[in-house]
Design a protein around this motif. Structure first.
Motif, short mmCIF file in Angstrom:
data_model
loop_
_atom_site.label_atom_id
_atom_site.label_comp_id
_atom_site.label_asym_id
_atom_site.label_seq_id
_atom_site.Cartn_x
_atom_site.Cartn_y
_atom_site.Cartn_z
N UNK A 117 4.71 11.66 -17.61
CA UNK A 117 3.97 10.94 -16.57
C UNK A 117 2.94 11.84 -15.88
N UNK A 118 1.78 11.27 -15.63
CA UNK A 118 0.71 12.02 -14.98
C UNK A 118 0.30 11.25 -13.71
N UNK A 119 -0.20 11.99 -12.76
CA UNK A 119 -0.62 11.36 -11.50
C UNK A 119 -1.94 10.61 -11.70
N UNK A 120 -2.03 9.47 -11.03
CA UNK A 120 -3.29 8.70 -11.02
C UNK A 120 -4.12 9.17 -9.84
N UNK A 121 -5.36 9.60 -10.14
CA UNK A 121 -6.27 10.08 -9.09
C UNK A 121 -7.53 9.24 -9.17
N UNK A 122 -7.70 8.32 -8.20
CA UNK A 122 -8.85 7.42 -8.27
C UNK A 122 -8.75 6.58 -9.53
N UNK A 123 -9.81 6.62 -10.35
CA UNK A 123 -9.81 5.90 -11.61
C UNK A 123 -9.51 6.82 -12.80
N UNK A 176 2.74 3.23 -12.71
CA UNK A 176 1.36 3.24 -13.22
C UNK A 176 1.32 3.88 -14.60
N UNK A 177 2.12 4.91 -14.79
CA UNK A 177 2.18 5.54 -16.10
C UNK A 177 2.78 4.60 -17.14
N UNK A 178 3.81 3.84 -16.75
CA UNK A 178 4.40 2.87 -17.68
C UNK A 178 3.35 1.87 -18.13
N UNK A 179 2.53 1.40 -17.19
CA UNK A 179 1.57 0.35 -17.50
C UNK A 179 0.27 0.88 -18.13
N UNK A 180 0.19 2.20 -18.33
CA UNK A 180 -0.97 2.77 -19.00
C UNK A 180 -0.57 3.53 -20.27
N UNK A 181 0.59 3.19 -20.80
CA UNK A 181 1.07 3.84 -22.01
C UNK A 181 0.06 3.72 -23.14
N UNK A 182 -0.64 2.61 -23.18
CA UNK A 182 -1.56 2.34 -24.29
C UNK A 182 -2.65 3.36 -24.46
N UNK A 183 -2.94 4.18 -23.44
CA UNK A 183 -4.02 5.16 -23.62
C UNK A 183 -3.55 6.43 -24.34
N UNK A 184 -2.22 6.52 -24.65
CA UNK A 184 -1.69 7.60 -25.49
C UNK A 184 -1.50 8.93 -24.79
N UNK A 185 -1.53 8.97 -23.47
CA UNK A 185 -1.43 10.26 -22.77
C UNK A 185 -0.30 10.27 -21.75
N UNK A 186 0.65 9.33 -21.85
CA UNK A 186 1.60 9.18 -20.75
C UNK A 186 3.06 9.49 -21.13
N UNK A 187 3.28 10.19 -22.27
CA UNK A 187 4.67 10.51 -22.60
C UNK A 187 5.29 11.33 -21.47
N UNK A 247 -2.91 15.74 -12.73
CA UNK A 247 -1.91 16.64 -13.29
C UNK A 247 -0.62 15.90 -13.61
N UNK A 248 0.20 16.50 -14.49
CA UNK A 248 1.49 15.88 -14.78
C UNK A 248 2.36 15.83 -13.51
N UNK A 249 3.21 14.80 -13.44
CA UNK A 249 4.14 14.71 -12.32
C UNK A 249 5.22 15.77 -12.50
N UNK A 250 5.70 16.38 -11.42
CA UNK A 250 6.76 17.39 -11.48
C UNK A 250 8.09 16.69 -11.73
N UNK A 251 9.09 17.43 -12.23
CA UNK A 251 10.41 16.83 -12.42
C UNK A 251 10.96 16.22 -11.13
N UNK A 252 10.72 16.90 -10.00
CA UNK A 252 11.21 16.35 -8.73
C UNK A 252 10.52 15.02 -8.41
N UNK A 258 0.84 -1.21 0.00
CA UNK A 258 0.00 0.00 0.00
C UNK A 258 0.87 1.26 0.00
N UNK A 259 1.93 1.19 -0.78
CA UNK A 259 2.90 2.28 -0.84
C UNK A 259 2.77 3.01 -2.18
N UNK A 260 1.75 3.84 -2.32
CA UNK A 260 1.49 4.52 -3.58
C UNK A 260 2.24 5.86 -3.63
N UNK A 261 3.57 5.73 -3.67
CA UNK A 261 4.44 6.90 -3.67
C UNK A 261 4.75 7.32 -5.11
N UNK A 262 5.77 8.14 -5.25
CA UNK A 262 6.13 8.62 -6.59
C UNK A 262 6.56 7.48 -7.49
#
Length: 707
Positions: free
Chosen positions: A584-590, A571-582, A594-599, A561-565
């Motif tokens: 990385x974006x944060x997963x919020x619920x389903x 999660x972005x790697x495994x959702x590449x197929x939806x065409x929006x993850x070049x 927003x896009x993940x920050x460089x940090x 249950x460690x849903x960290x950075x």
């Protein structure tokens, strides 16, 4: 034992090993053929050839001779007991007791039999007296037949419907043939073999033809002068009354020697009556019956003398003395012949009384033994019911004609539950049935015990309570040769890993799989059962392809249950197929946030590199976009678990088979509740039909891409 099985339902060929005097757990997913193995073994051991033939796979029905079901390796197994639905339906939850033959299972131990034999030897003088004087049994039978002749008692005395009144109520019509019918005496008085009854039936049957002509229906001679005489036989006699009379004469003749002379004369007078039985004669017959009733009961009780009617130790001597017969009190039976028989019996009782102290000690010992056995068995069962959370208790109670019965009660209620099937839930019935099966095994001592998926319907605590009851020391299945077939992995964990100190020495476990008809077995040792983090870390280190490493790492993070950075990045790697993850974006619920920050990307990358040093998001992203590469990876991977995860990645954004989707998401993705597991790369726990569906979908996709 090395058991080989062929051509039995889903199993074309394969083998399993069973260690003697151990619990052999065979863990397998549904569809592997667990029940088939049980049925094949049972059919072989019981020489049930038809039962074995019924396991022929359907696909071989047109070529059965070349694919006959067979099983070998059971040469040392001569007896078997199997727990399954058939056992529950046949033996458990009888109308008036929880299990058939409760007495034999819960009370009749070897010690019980040994003590009973000693008591029987002390009382054998009584039984030997009856054996040495067979006329005593004949006397009991005659007394019973005399009593039977009186029929049911009525307030007015003798019943008109009784055999006695039907046979003698109007007098002895055989001894006293009416005037004018004397010529029929040879037929009426020929009682041997009841020929007089047969003659009357024959005579009466001809009456139906008298009106047809003036000729005799038997000899065709003239009946002009004899018609009235022939008709009179019908008016005076009927076959049933004569049949009763013949029987009464036979019984009374057998009884007469046992009566004093004056009683014999009175009884003979009644037998020879030409008219109705008088009130005084009825009074005499009733007096004789009263004496016969009492003597008959005393003789029957004496013949059946044993432990069951001498249990009250303080009253043994009085009970035996009361069994003696004081013949002068039976005025209508006080004859010399009867006295000679009764004296023999009374002397026998005196002989037993001479050893009364020894008898009292042995019966007291047996009473104590029975109470200890009952108390022990009741406590064991009730402790199990209490610890497993069932609100019921059992009692073992003595019942006339049933010896002892096992009864079920709702807690704190004395009244027994007879309609067990109605009151208990399916799980409760199954748990209690399995417990009772254990006690029956104690009595039967078979060479092999099979438990066919017995505990899958119970929750965790109840499962362990049952297993603990069956196999703890001194559980009645401990150190017996037991084959436990189950799809419940928790049992394997308890017996082989968590509670190894309790069961390890007496249990062994294996994983069964059937792929394309081939049954295979893999041993499961304690160190094969690991917490998922250990499995994930091992497979991250050992997997050849980076994508497989990422699959195990993401699930490890979900498990913790460690849903960290790092988890967000994966999660972005495994959702590449939806065409929006070049980016990385944060997963919020389903949904997608927003896009993940460089940090955040940097922090997530560093955490992933602690497991996979050469991880790079863009490289992983590009590989995930290459479906041909994913299909190649699907084809090359050996572990079906990994195939399912890759299948899921290939079909992101595409229509996916809902059965496979549910199986992947709920069973292997994030919702597997087992703290301990088998390594899915070693133990193939993915059902074959799921892999077949995935293979078909991949092949269809490959064909579309090549078109």
């Amino acid at each position: 034992m090395h058991i080989q099985i062929e051509n039995c339902n889903v199993i074309d060929s394969g083998s399993i090993d069973i260690e003697t005097h151990k619990l052999n757990i065979k863990y397998a997913i549904n569809g592997t053929g667990k029940s088939t193995i049980a049925k094949a073994i049972q059919a072989k051991v019981t020489d049930n050839e038809d039962g074995l033939k019924q396991l022929l796979p359907f696909r071989y029905e047109d070529n059965a001779d070349e694919h006959q079901p067979s099983i070998v390796g059971l040469e040392d197994v001569h007896s078997i007991q199997i727990f399954n639905e058939d056992y529950v339906n046949q033996y458990v939850y009888q109308p008036d007791e929880l299990i058939k033959d409760s007495f034999a299972i819960f009370v009749k131990t070897p010690d019980y039999d040994r003590n009973m034999e000693e008591i029987t030897q002390l009382l054998e003088r009584i039984s030997q007296t009856f054996q040495s004087h067979p006329e005593l049994d004949q006397l009991i039978q005659t007394l019973n037949q005399f009593i039977f002749g009186f029929g049911k008692a009525t307030q007015r005395g003798l019943s008109a419907a009784s055999p006695l009144m039907k046979g003698l109520g109007k007098g002895n019509m055989i001894h006293n043939i009416p005037q004018g019918l004397e010529s029929y005496a040879p037929y009426l008085q020929h009682t041997e073999g009841a020929k007089n009854v047969a003659w009357i039936k024959w005579q009466l049957s001809g009456n139906d033809y008298l009106e047809m002509a003036d000729q005799c229906p038997y000899c065709a001679g003239s009946i002009e002068t004899t018609r009235e005489k022939i008709t009179r036989v019908r008016n005076v006699y009927d076959a049933k009354s004569i049949e009763h009379l013949d029987h009464l004469i036979e019984v009374y003749t057998a009884l007469m020697p046992y009566l004093p002379e004056n009683a014999q004369q009175q009884l003979q007078t009644i037998l020879n009556n030409a008219a109705n039985i008088t009130d005084d004669q009825k009074h005499f017959l009733q007096a004789v019956k009263n004496d016969v009733d009492c003597l008959y009961q005393k003789l029957c009780n004496l013949k059946s003398t044993g432990f069951h009617n001498l249990k009250d130790v303080s009253q043994i001597e009085n009970t035996l003395r009361n069994k003696k017969i004081d013949l002068p009190n039976y005025a209508n039976l006080n004859s010399d012949l009867m006295r000679s028989k009764i004296d023999v019996l009374n002397a026998t009782i005196d002989g037993v009384l001479a050893r009364i102290i020894e008898l009292r000690i042995k019966i007291s010992h047996q009473n104590t033994l029975i109470q200890n056995i009952i108390s022990k068995n009741q406590k064991e069962i009730n402790d199990f019911l209490r610890y497993a959370g069932y609100h019921y208790t059992v009692s073992i109670e003595e019942s006339e004609g049933k010896n002892y019965r096992l009864l079920l009660h709702y807690e704190d209620h004395r009244e027994a539950i007879n309609a067990v099937q109605t009151h208990l839930s399916y799980g409760e019935r199954n748990a209690l049935a399995l417990l009772l099966f254990m006690y029956s095994i104690k009595r039967e001592t078979p060479d092999l015990v099979i438990l066919d998926d017995p505990i899958s319907s119970f929750d965790g605590n109840k499962k362990f309570a049952i297993v603990n009851m069956l196999f703890k020391d001194p559980g009645y299945l401990r150190e017996k040769t037991v084959l436990l077939l189950t799809h419940e992995f928790g049992t394997v964990v308890d017996m082989v890993h968590t509670m190894k100190r309790n069961f390890g020495a007496v249990s062994t476990a294996a994983f069964l799989s059937t792929r394309n008809g081939v049954l295979q077995e893999q041993q499961i040792h304690a160190d094969d059962i690991k917490a998922y983090p250990a499995i994930a870390e091992k497979n991250i280190a050992e997997s050849n392809d980076p994508l497989n490493k990422l699959i195990y790492l993401r699930r490890l993070m979900e498990f913790e249950n460690n849903k960290n950075d790092a988890w967000q990045l994966l999660s972005n790697v495994f959702h590449v197929g939806d065409g929006t993850r070049e980016i990385p974006r944060k997963c919020v619920g389903n949904g997608i946030g927003n896009p993940m920050t460089p940090d955040e990307i940097q922090k997530g990358t560093e955490d992933i590199k602690s497991y996979i040093p050469d991880f790079d998001y863009q490289t992983a992203y590009q590989r995930m976009e290459n479906r041909n590469l994913l299909i190649t990876l699907y084809d090359s991977t050996k572990a079906n678990y990994e195939k399912l995860q890759i299948y899921r990645l290939i079909f992101i954004g595409r229509a996916m088979n809902v059965v496979v989707q549910k199986f992947v998401n709920e069973t292997y993705h994030v919702e597997n509740n087992y703290m301990f597991q088998l390594d899915p790369r070693i133990y193939d726990t993915v059902p074959q039909y799921i892999v077949d569906v995935c293979d078909q979908a991949i092949n269809e996709l490959r064909e579309v891409q090549h078109a």
